[in-house]
Design a protein around this motif. Sequence first.
Motif, PDB file in Angstrom:
ATOM      1  N   MET A 109       0.828  -1.205   0.000  1.00  0.00           N
ATOM      2  CA  MET A 109       0.000   0.000   0.000  1.00  0.00           C
ATOM      3  C   MET A 109       0.864   1.258   0.000  1.00  0.00           C
ATOM      4  SD  MET A 109      -3.074  -0.880   2.682  1.00  0.00           S
ATOM      5  CE  MET A 109      -3.733   0.772   2.497  1.00  0.00           C
ATOM      6  N   LYS A 110       0.468   2.219  -0.801  1.00  0.00           N
ATOM      7  CA  LYS A 110       1.157   3.493  -0.813  1.00  0.00           C
ATOM      8  C   LYS A 110       0.770   4.287   0.443  1.00  0.00           C
ATOM      9  CE  LYS A 110       3.282   3.704  -4.894  1.00  0.00           C
ATOM     10  NZ  LYS A 110       4.713   4.075  -5.086  1.00  0.00           N
ATOM     11  N   PRO A 111       1.709   5.000   1.055  1.00  0.00           N
ATOM     12  CA  PRO A 111       1.363   5.793   2.243  1.00  0.00           C
ATOM     13  C   PRO A 111       0.520   7.007   1.875  1.00  0.00           C
ATOM     14  CG  PRO A 111       3.631   6.197   1.588  1.00  0.00           C
ATOM     15  CD  PRO A 111       3.140   5.069   0.723  1.00  0.00           C
ATOM     16  N   THR A 112      -0.323   7.410   2.800  1.00  0.00           N
ATOM     17  CA  THR A 112      -1.085   8.644   2.636  1.00  0.00           C
ATOM     18  C   THR A 112      -0.119   9.825   2.660  1.00  0.00           C
ATOM     19  OG1 THR A 112      -3.009   7.692   3.748  1.00  0.00           O
ATOM     20  CG2 THR A 112      -2.899  10.090   3.618  1.00  0.00           C
ATOM     21  N   PRO A 113      -0.236  10.760   1.732  1.00  0.00           N
ATOM     22  CA  PRO A 113       0.692  11.899   1.712  1.00  0.00           C
ATOM     23  C   PRO A 113       0.707  12.665   3.035  1.00  0.00           C
ATOM     24  CG  PRO A 113      -0.512  11.793  -0.348  1.00  0.00           C
ATOM     25  CD  PRO A 113      -1.126  10.770   0.559  1.00  0.00           C
ATOM     26  N   LEU A 114       1.866  13.143   3.401  1.00  0.00           N
ATOM     27  CA  LEU A 114       2.033  13.933   4.617  1.00  0.00           C
ATOM     28  C   LEU A 114       1.549  15.357   4.375  1.00  0.00           C
ATOM     29  CD1 LEU A 114       5.650  12.750   5.538  1.00  0.00           C
ATOM     30  CD2 LEU A 114       3.490  11.919   6.503  1.00  0.00           C
ATOM     31  N   THR A 115       0.837  15.903   5.359  1.00  0.00           N
ATOM     32  CA  THR A 115       0.326  17.273   5.231  1.00  0.00           C
ATOM     33  C   THR A 115       0.519  18.061   6.534  1.00  0.00           C
ATOM     34  OG1 THR A 115      -1.894  16.511   5.850  1.00  0.00           O
ATOM     35  CG2 THR A 115      -1.407  16.671   3.484  1.00  0.00           C
ATOM     36  N   PRO A 116       1.720  18.066   7.114  1.00  0.00           N
ATOM     37  CA  PRO A 116       1.908  18.761   8.401  1.00  0.00           C
ATOM     38  C   PRO A 116       1.692  20.264   8.305  1.00  0.00           C
ATOM     39  CG  PRO A 116       4.026  18.173   7.441  1.00  0.00           C
ATOM     40  CD  PRO A 116       2.978  17.489   6.619  1.00  0.00           C
ATOM     41  N   HIS A 117       1.882  20.838   7.138  1.00  0.00           N
ATOM     42  CA  HIS A 117       1.732  22.286   6.967  1.00  0.00           C
ATOM     43  C   HIS A 117       0.304  22.759   7.176  1.00  0.00           C
ATOM     44  CE1 HIS A 117       1.102  20.158   3.230  1.00  0.00           C
ATOM     45  NE2 HIS A 117       0.457  21.184   2.703  1.00  0.00           N
TER      46      HIS A 117
END
Length: 214
Positions: A1-9
């Motif tokens: 499975m591909k990881p969910t994109p990171l969105t810390p911003h």
Amino acid sequence: MKPTPLTPHLRSTAYSSVYPPAEDTFLLLDVLEEHVTSHVTSPLICLEIGSGSGAVTTFIKSLYPGAFCLAVDINPVASRATRETARLNAQDIDVVCSDLGSGLEMLYGKVDLLVFNPPYVVTESTEVSNGGIEASWAGGIDGREVIDRFLPRARKFLAPSGVFYLVGVQENRPEEICTSVPGLIGCIVATRKAGREKLWVIKFTRNKQESNSS
């Protein structure tokens, strides 16, 4: 499975008007990952309408590194958030600030993968045109006002063998939506409960007659 994109911003107040990834986003990501295994041909042109955080287009680019991926949002802050999400996740995508893909007529008939997680919450019509975070979820009467505006344009964007995924909730009357676009065939391919909401994803393709005449 591909990881969910990171969105810390998105935790920054600078992006307070941007819809963050939520259960509807995750449902769509699951459907898109399944799309990889069920379609032999990889898309060349991918278009997301209403990109919000940019998580979906960034995810699509990770699935199809060779594709041209374009994210569109009417909110300039969302467009900036989308660019930042792609950058943080080392994905190269294009971003345009546009109302439901207006000004992109050069892509008519060329989009292999089209996705839209629209404002679908049932609200008063007056809320649809409000700015800020409300614009990302306020769908007006039956939650359909933005959806119904875009559906005729979806048909124009799709390539002959293109696929269009649309997200919504039960109050939008998905069975009716499936048959509401002349030339396209829709079917519900995924559902999920999220609190009191029942989410769904509809997959649209051109019918064979339409594809042969294109």
